[in-house]
Design an enzyme around this catalytic site. Sequence first.
Site, short mmCIF file in Angstrom:
data_model
loop_
_atom_site.label_atom_id
_atom_site.label_comp_id
_atom_site.label_asym_id
_atom_site.label_seq_id
_atom_site.Cartn_x
_atom_site.Cartn_y
_atom_site.Cartn_z
N ASP A 22 0.80 -1.23 0.00
CA ASP A 22 0.00 0.00 0.00
C ASP A 22 0.84 1.28 0.00
O ASP A 22 0.29 2.37 0.10
CB ASP A 22 -0.87 0.03 1.27
CG ASP A 22 -2.03 -0.93 1.16
OD1 ASP A 22 -2.39 -1.29 0.03
OD2 ASP A 22 -2.57 -1.32 2.21
N HIS A 222 27.02 4.55 -13.13
CA HIS A 222 25.79 4.82 -12.37
C HIS A 222 25.70 3.89 -11.15
O HIS A 222 24.72 3.17 -10.97
CB HIS A 222 24.54 4.72 -13.26
CG HIS A 222 24.36 5.95 -14.11
ND1 HIS A 222 23.39 6.06 -15.07
CD2 HIS A 222 25.03 7.12 -14.14
CE1 HIS A 222 23.47 7.26 -15.64
NE2 HIS A 222 24.46 7.91 -15.10
N ASP A 239 28.13 11.94 -6.84
CA ASP A 239 27.35 12.60 -7.90
C ASP A 239 25.94 12.75 -7.36
O ASP A 239 25.20 11.76 -7.24
CB ASP A 239 27.38 11.72 -9.16
CG ASP A 239 26.64 12.36 -10.35
OD1 ASP A 239 25.90 13.33 -10.13
OD2 ASP A 239 26.82 11.87 -11.48
N ASP A 250 23.02 19.12 -10.77
CA ASP A 250 23.71 17.85 -11.08
C ASP A 250 25.20 18.09 -10.88
O ASP A 250 25.84 18.72 -11.71
CB ASP A 250 23.37 17.46 -12.53
CG ASP A 250 23.95 16.10 -12.90
OD1 ASP A 250 24.49 15.41 -12.01
OD2 ASP A 250 23.87 15.74 -14.09
N HIS A 323 31.58 8.33 -21.43
CA HIS A 323 30.32 9.09 -21.52
C HIS A 323 30.57 10.44 -22.20
O HIS A 323 31.70 10.81 -22.49
CB HIS A 323 29.69 9.27 -20.14
CG HIS A 323 30.58 9.94 -19.12
ND1 HIS A 323 30.82 11.29 -19.11
CD2 HIS A 323 31.28 9.43 -18.07
CE1 HIS A 323 31.62 11.59 -18.09
NE2 HIS A 323 31.92 10.47 -17.45
N HIS A 327 25.23 17.22 -20.63
CA HIS A 327 23.86 17.15 -21.14
C HIS A 327 23.14 18.40 -20.69
O HIS A 327 23.61 19.10 -19.79
CB HIS A 327 23.17 15.88 -20.60
CG HIS A 327 23.33 15.70 -19.12
ND1 HIS A 327 22.54 16.33 -18.20
CD2 HIS A 327 24.26 15.01 -18.39
CE1 HIS A 327 22.94 16.01 -16.98
NE2 HIS A 327 24.00 15.22 -17.06
N HIS A 334 18.67 14.72 -17.02
CA HIS A 334 19.07 14.69 -18.44
C HIS A 334 17.93 15.38 -19.16
O HIS A 334 16.96 14.74 -19.55
CB HIS A 334 19.27 13.25 -18.93
CG HIS A 334 20.49 12.61 -18.33
ND1 HIS A 334 20.89 11.35 -18.63
CD2 HIS A 334 21.41 13.07 -17.45
CE1 HIS A 334 21.99 11.05 -17.96
NE2 HIS A 334 22.32 12.08 -17.22
N GLU A 357 31.02 17.72 -17.34
CA GLU A 357 31.40 16.62 -16.47
C GLU A 357 32.41 15.65 -17.09
O GLU A 357 32.12 14.47 -17.29
CB GLU A 357 30.16 15.85 -16.01
CG GLU A 357 29.20 15.41 -17.10
CD GLU A 357 28.00 14.68 -16.53
OE1 GLU A 357 28.21 13.69 -15.82
OE2 GLU A 357 26.87 15.10 -16.80
N TYR A 361 38.23 7.04 -15.90
CA TYR A 361 37.90 5.85 -15.11
C TYR A 361 38.83 4.72 -15.54
O TYR A 361 38.91 4.39 -16.73
CB TYR A 361 36.44 5.43 -15.36
CG TYR A 361 35.49 6.60 -15.28
CD1 TYR A 361 34.88 6.95 -14.07
CD2 TYR A 361 35.22 7.39 -16.41
CE1 TYR A 361 34.02 8.04 -14.00
CE2 TYR A 361 34.37 8.47 -16.34
CZ TYR A 361 33.77 8.80 -15.15
OH TYR A 361 32.92 9.88 -15.07
N ARG A 375 35.39 12.04 -11.59
CA ARG A 375 34.52 12.89 -12.43
C ARG A 375 34.36 14.21 -11.69
O ARG A 375 34.26 14.24 -10.47
CB ARG A 375 33.15 12.23 -12.66
CG ARG A 375 32.21 13.06 -13.50
CD ARG A 375 31.03 12.25 -14.10
NE ARG A 375 30.08 11.76 -13.13
CZ ARG A 375 29.98 10.48 -12.77
NH1 ARG A 375 30.79 9.57 -13.30
NH2 ARG A 375 29.09 10.10 -11.87
N GLU A 377 31.96 17.54 -12.05
CA GLU A 377 30.76 17.98 -12.79
C GLU A 377 30.21 19.29 -12.23
O GLU A 377 29.87 19.38 -11.05
CB GLU A 377 29.68 16.90 -12.70
CG GLU A 377 28.38 17.30 -13.36
CD GLU A 377 27.35 16.17 -13.43
OE1 GLU A 377 27.36 15.29 -12.55
OE2 GLU A 377 26.53 16.19 -14.37
N1 GLY Z 1 23.89 12.34 -12.47
C1 GLY Z 1 23.87 11.74 -13.74
C2 GLY Z 1 24.72 12.46 -14.67
O1 GLY Z 1 25.66 13.10 -14.26
O2 GLY Z 1 24.49 12.49 -15.83
MN MN Z 2 25.80 13.87 -12.30
MN MN Z 3 25.27 14.92 -15.39
#
Ligand code: GLY
Ligand code: MN
Ligand code: MN
Length: 406
Positions: A22, A222, A239, A250, A323, A327, A334, A357, A361, A375, A377
């Site tokens: 529930d 991720h 992150d 972000d 990556h 974005h 995103h 970002e 790695y 990373r 960002e």
């Molecule tokens: N937090 C996901 C990214 O950096 O795209």
């Molecule tokens: Mn991020």
């Molecule tokens: Mn990001």
Amino acid sequence: MKLDSSACFIFFSADELIRSNDSHFPFRQNSNFHYLTDLDEPGAALVLVNGESHLFVQDRDESREIWDGERYGADRAGGIFGTDEAHSFQEFFTKLPNLLKGATKVYYQLADSSDRDQRILKIIHESIPARGKGTLGNLPVYDPMPLVAELRIVKDIGEIKLIRKACSISARAHAHILKVAQVGMSEFELATELQYFMQKNGLREWGYTPIVAGGANATTLHYVRNNEVLKDGDLVLVDAGGENELYTADITQTFPVGKRFSEHQKKVYEKVLEVNQAITRIAKPGISYRSLHTEAVNMISDALKSLGIPLPEKESYRRYFPHGLGHYLGLDVHDVGIYQEQGKDFLLKPGMIMTNEPGLYFRGIETAYHGIGVRIEDDLLITDSGCENLTRELPRAVDEIESLRA
Ligand code: GLY
Ligand code: MN
Ligand code: MN
């Protein structure tokens, strides 16, 4: 943007999602629906047709409101949310055929819900007699997403204010954990320290599931399990960003769990920081996201070579930087918006917000850098002449980080 005045637009709110039995996940409105209405209730729809706006909302219901809280109801919703008409959602499917009369096309995002799709397509099919007994065929159905994305990609002053606050509080929350992180703490406890600061300062929800990745966990892009213990000698990659009225920050930072970076960690970190800072210097209106990504790839490739990593092929860098540079950012982490238009790169404009970002790695690779993931960002608002780093309150230099860790 040119809109055919005989088009009918249909948008739905998000549905409530069950977490267990529930108990629901916290309700999060559909981003387009929030953008167009500001109404943050489930069980709602918006129809735009004939120059009029019709909002459909769930009914007042004391027996439900005892459990779930007050609802607006149709009598109040029109005035509060500024639509021409407000109706009970119960009447949506009976009113839709009339609203579609005279429409020559429908904008509706199929595949959000198969049951709803079936009912809407049936109503559209049944509108054929009204369109001349088949000679005109079915009303064509288009996805409204490209049109809404065109609106959402450039943020207005009110939206920028909301994102600026999300970014500022989130950046300061990241700076806060630089001071409180400790060897032996769990990744989720560190996430909680960040969340505590964010919530204390007015951001209620995460904009996305946070990543708190100690050591080699940072090489999983991720990583959201966040259930290991932070170890001395490792880096931790965090992150995470908070949401302000559904607009999110972000941010990623990477710092030592102990007091100092090792020599290898520091080398990798400084290479990534150089790329991040170069992108902040050159991002401006009139250049494309794609060209910034290419610049980042070139710098990352040079960095890898200077770290002694062989790159036998043009694409070999991908193993270490798998990556994109970033974005768009807004209601969705995103965010919506095109990167290419008719084969050409889409150019940045003032009011657009993008993440910056770069990362490196070293995953499953036997080098001296094995297990290191970094990373960095930030969130960049494109201005008239360049960009503004909305997350600049977070210290990034190695000596600043080490003095906070000490
Ligand atoms: N937090 C996901 C990214 O950096 O795209
Ligand atoms: Mn991020
Ligand atoms: Mn990001």
